[in-house]
Design a protein around this motif. Structure first.
Motif: not given
Length: 128
Positions: A45, A41, A108-109
């Motif tokens: 992100r 993901q 937001g990693k």
């Protein structure tokens, strides 16, 4: 003659004090190499945080703290983003760490880890 010698010594002492306090607040350059999270993901992100990240980067460039920045790729052929490289101007490495901590890519990693290196640009980017 003694008063001239005292005046000269006072002037030299004042110049040393001015130089010391000026260099204590001198902005230095730092190269930051950032690595993205590698989970499936990560790219989603990155794209979700990208607009805000670029907006803040442009503001940092306008205020003089960000000299340049861009994405790192696994290769030019594949073009998969794997991180970022940035050059900041700041008074200290701690100031750079504070700037990075506020970046939407950290919040937001997107950015997982980074290394900060003292840096001095020898050749500046040309204006196109």
């Amino acid at each position: 003659m003694n008063s001239l010698l005292r005046s000269t010594r006072s002037l030299v002492k004042a110049q040393r004090l001015l130089h010391t306090s000026a260099s204590a607040h001198e902005r230095k350059q730092f190269l930051v190499v950032v690595h993205d999270y590698t989970d499936a993901q990560g790219l989603d992100r990155r794209m979700a945080a990208r607009d805000l990240h670029l907006q803040q980067a442009k503001e940092a460039q306008a205020d003089g703290s960000l000299v340049l920045g861009g994405a790192l790729f696994n290769s030019h052929e594949q073009g998969k983003m794997i991180g970022s490289a940035l050059v900041y101007e700041a008074e200290s490495e701690e100031e750079v760490r504070q700037i990075i901590a506020k970046d939407p890519y950290v919040k937001g990693k997107v950015w997982e880890k980074w290394d900060i290196y003292p840096f001095r640009m020898a050749i500046t980017p040309s204006k196109s």
